[in-house]
Design a protein around this motif. Structure first.
Motif, PDB file in Angstrom:
ATOM      1  N   THR A 152      -3.029  -2.037   3.522  1.00 49.97           N
ATOM      2  CA  THR A 152      -3.937  -1.183   2.605  1.00 49.97           C
ATOM      3  C   THR A 152      -5.737  -1.745   3.058  1.00 49.97           C
ATOM      4  O   THR A 152      -5.272  -2.516   4.526  1.00 49.97           O
ATOM      5  N   LYS A 159       1.833   6.363  -8.000  1.00 50.69           N
ATOM      6  CA  LYS A 159       1.212   6.484  -5.923  1.00 50.69           C
ATOM      7  C   LYS A 159       2.046   6.631  -5.387  1.00 50.69           C
ATOM      8  O   LYS A 159       3.184   7.141  -3.852  1.00 50.69           O
ATOM      9  N   GLY A 193       0.854  -1.325  -0.065  1.00 53.56           N
ATOM     10  CA  GLY A 193       0.250   0.107  -0.441  1.00 53.56           C
ATOM     11  C   GLY A 193       1.466   1.369   0.432  1.00 53.56           C
ATOM     12  O   GLY A 193       1.440   0.611   0.380  1.00 53.56           O
ATOM     13  N   ALA A 194      -0.062   2.192  -0.561  1.00 51.57           N
ATOM     14  CA  ALA A 194       1.026   3.553  -0.424  1.00 51.57           C
ATOM     15  C   ALA A 194       0.167   5.016  -0.562  1.00 51.57           C
ATOM     16  O   ALA A 194       0.389   6.397  -0.793  1.00 51.57           O
ATOM     17  N   GLY A 195      -0.757   4.686   0.581  1.00 53.33           N
ATOM     18  CA  GLY A 195      -1.575   5.816   1.151  1.00 53.33           C
ATOM     19  C   GLY A 195      -1.627   5.722   2.256  1.00 53.33           C
ATOM     20  O   GLY A 195      -0.235   6.199   2.600  1.00 53.33           O
ATOM     21  N   GLY A 196      -2.063   7.039   3.192  1.00 53.06           N
ATOM     22  CA  GLY A 196      -1.462   7.602   3.995  1.00 53.06           C
ATOM     23  C   GLY A 196      -1.191   7.313   5.033  1.00 53.06           C
ATOM     24  O   GLY A 196      -0.265   7.222   5.408  1.00 53.06           O
ATOM     25  N   ALA A 197      -2.291   5.840   5.344  1.00 55.31           N
ATOM     26  CA  ALA A 197      -1.142   4.753   6.091  1.00 55.31           C
ATOM     27  C   ALA A 197      -0.115   4.982   5.859  1.00 55.31           C
ATOM     28  O   ALA A 197       0.351   3.998   7.395  1.00 55.31           O
ATOM     29  N   ASN A 201       2.404  -1.614  -4.240  1.00 58.50           N
ATOM     30  CA  ASN A 201       0.892  -1.021  -4.636  1.00 58.50           C
ATOM     31  C   ASN A 201       0.561  -1.308  -6.263  1.00 58.50           C
ATOM     32  O   ASN A 201       1.194  -1.384  -7.574  1.00 58.50           O
ATOM     33  N   ARG A 202      -0.153  -1.101  -5.951  1.00 53.87           N
ATOM     34  CA  ARG A 202      -1.816  -1.480  -7.614  1.00 53.87           C
ATOM     35  C   ARG A 202      -0.842   0.003  -8.000  1.00 53.87           C
ATOM     36  O   ARG A 202      -0.808  -0.436  -9.521  1.00 53.87           O
ATOM     37  N   ASN A 203      -1.375   1.389  -7.936  1.00 52.98           N
ATOM     38  CA  ASN A 203      -0.840   2.429  -8.046  1.00 52.98           C
ATOM     39  C   ASN A 203       0.572   2.807  -8.305  1.00 52.98           C
ATOM     40  O   ASN A 203       0.665   2.796  -7.054  1.00 52.98           O
TER      41      ASN A 203
HETATM   42  P1  ATR Z   1      -5.123   5.065   4.217  1.00 50.27           P
HETATM   43  O1  ATR Z   1      -5.487   6.680   4.475  1.00 50.27           O
HETATM   44  O2  ATR Z   1      -5.774   4.605   5.104  1.00 50.27           O
HETATM   45  O3  ATR Z   1      -3.682   4.430   3.816  1.00 50.27           O
HETATM   46  P2  ATR Z   1      -5.727   5.346   0.774  1.00 50.27           P
HETATM   47  O4  ATR Z   1      -4.954   6.471   1.137  1.00 50.27           O
HETATM   48  O5  ATR Z   1      -7.060   5.607   0.750  1.00 50.27           O
HETATM   49  O6  ATR Z   1      -6.308   4.739   2.722  1.00 50.27           O
HETATM   50  O7  ATR Z   1      -4.543   4.184   0.288  1.00 50.27           O
HETATM   51  C1  ATR Z   1      -5.777   2.876   0.741  1.00 50.27           C
HETATM   52  C2  ATR Z   1      -4.052   1.941  -0.251  1.00 50.27           C
HETATM   53  O8  ATR Z   1      -5.315   0.457  -0.117  1.00 50.27           O
HETATM   54  C3  ATR Z   1      -3.616   2.368  -1.057  1.00 50.27           C
HETATM   55  O9  ATR Z   1      -2.392   1.973  -1.286  1.00 50.27           O
HETATM   56  C4  ATR Z   1      -4.332   1.177  -2.339  1.00 50.27           C
HETATM   57  O10 ATR Z   1      -4.079   1.175  -3.329  1.00 50.27           O
HETATM   58  P3  ATR Z   1      -3.883   2.335  -4.243  1.00 50.27           P
HETATM   59  O11 ATR Z   1      -3.076   3.140  -4.629  1.00 50.27           O
HETATM   60  O12 ATR Z   1      -3.064   1.650  -5.915  1.00 50.27           O
HETATM   61  O13 ATR Z   1      -4.843   3.045  -5.226  1.00 50.27           O
HETATM   62  C5  ATR Z   1      -5.392   0.407  -1.096  1.00 50.27           C
HETATM   63  N1  ATR Z   1      -5.896  -0.494  -2.087  1.00 50.27           N
HETATM   64  C6  ATR Z   1      -7.389  -0.448  -1.731  1.00 50.27           C
HETATM   65  N2  ATR Z   1      -8.219  -1.264  -2.704  1.00 50.27           N
HETATM   66  C7  ATR Z   1      -7.413  -1.898  -2.534  1.00 50.27           C
HETATM   67  C8  ATR Z   1      -7.702  -3.045  -3.876  1.00 50.27           C
HETATM   68  N3  ATR Z   1      -8.784  -3.317  -3.709  1.00 50.27           N
HETATM   69  N4  ATR Z   1      -6.733  -3.858  -4.498  1.00 50.27           N
HETATM   70  C9  ATR Z   1      -5.291  -3.150  -4.415  1.00 50.27           C
HETATM   71  N5  ATR Z   1      -4.847  -2.735  -3.621  1.00 50.27           N
HETATM   72  C10 ATR Z   1      -5.864  -1.507  -2.892  1.00 50.27           C
END
Ligand code: ATR
Length: 286
Positions: free
Chosen positions: A201, A165, A136-140, A160-162
């Motif tokens: 994630t 990011k 994952g690469a979001g806020g957490a 990460n999928r994206n």
């Molecule tokens: P948070 O702040 O809780 O980390 P976020 O910023 O929305 O929330 O980040 C969610 C993470 O979960 C992201 O890394 C997202 O991947 P993308 O950056 O590619 O969107 C990942 N995530 C959420 N649903 C997913 C899915 N179905 N498959 C793969 N990755 C997923």
């Protein structure tokens, strides 16, 4: 449990939207009662567009501060008056303190919450060549990456999928470690030599798709942790256990991030204990 509230009660709470699933009132409520403190901690349902008004109302209402949860942690950084270095680095504040002069200070205790949880779970960061893989690469993920840097990670691998990011996260991060970015298809390459694997994630959370990842490439000594704590045993942790790997669940991060905030507002360093864990889970399990 007794509620002890006088007219001088110390006030704190948690702002989020929605807020009804938050475990924080139960968590801080346990400590308030356990330590017999004249204070309260309330859930505050604050819509994103009202965050500034709500934060500026805190000193007016006599609040000591609040926690912030989804979706407010990043937005608050544009509003508050003072930011601690970790909040700046992560770009998010999860704890707000009202100063004597009515100004607002933002701190990030998610970083220490993550590290304390995995250290309490038995993980010993290798002194040399510490490789950490983050899903994952979001806020957490940003808070986890800062924690890993502070723990001395030399190489941080982001799956990460994206991809863009993930690269932006690496470019924005300070620190002297190496970064590399992987797609989910390349995850096996990332797992090899990994000492600590962390899911940030939402995959595996109740109501979300499961996180399906073949863990065979992980070394036998690897630790696996998940910041998702509902369910407590996520499919990722279950798969890790099945392979005989050490695991640390995500509930402890919630408990450890709460402790310094509680101390700042209520003037008592609280303990993270099995009884607290059981209370927060609400099912008698420690
Ligand atoms: P948070 O702040 O809780 O980390 P976020 O910023 O929305 O929330 O980040 C969610 C993470 O979960 C992201 O890394 C997202 O991947 P993308 O950056 O590619 O969107 C990942 N995530 C959420 N649903 C997913 C899915 N179905 N498959 C793969 N990755 C997923």
């Amino acid at each position: 449990m007794d509620v002890i509230l006088s007219g001088k009660a110390k006030l704190a709470g948690v702002m989020g939207w929605p807020i009804d699933h938050s475990k924080s009132p139960r968590l801080h409520g346990y400590w308030l009662s356990h330590y017999g403190i004249d204070g309260t901690y309330v859930p505050l349902a604050v819509r994103p567009e009202n965050l500034e008004v709500a934060l500026r109302a805190l000193p007016v209402l006599g609040f000591r501060g609040v926690n912030l949860t989804i979706p407010h942690k990043e937005q608050a950084m544009k509003i508050i008056d003072h930011k601690d270095p970790l909040a700046r680095r992560v770009g998010a504040a999860n704890t707000i303190l009202v100063r004597e002069d009515g100004s607002l200070e933002g701190r990030n205790t998610d970083v220490s919450g993550f590290s304390q949880n995995i250290l309490a779970g038995g993980f010993i960061p290798p002194k040399e060549g510490f490789v950490a893989t983050v899903l994952g690469a979001g806020g957490a993920a940003r808070a986890v990456v800062v924690a890993l840097q502070e723990m001395g990670a030399q190489e941080i691998r982001i799956v990460n999928r994206n991809q863009e990011k993930a690269r932006a996260l690496c470019e924005g991060a300070m620190g002297t470690n190496r970064f590399s970015v992987f797609s989910w298809e390349e995850a096996q390459k990332a797992l090899a030599e990994t000492h600590l694997l962390t899911n940030t994630t939402s995959l595996g959370m109740s109501g979300q798709p499961a996180l399906v990842l073949d863990l065979r490439a992980l070394p036998k000594q690897a630790f696996v942790t998940d910041i998702v704590y509902a369910p407590l045993e996520t499919p990722l942790l279950a798969a890790a256990k099945q392979r005989g790997l050490s695991t640390v669940d995500g509930l402890g991060m919630l408990l450890y991030q709460a402790a310094p905030a509680f101390a700042a507002w209520f003037g008592k360093e609280p303990a993270v204990t099995p009884a607290l864990r059981a209370h927060v889970l609400g099912d008698g399990r420690a």
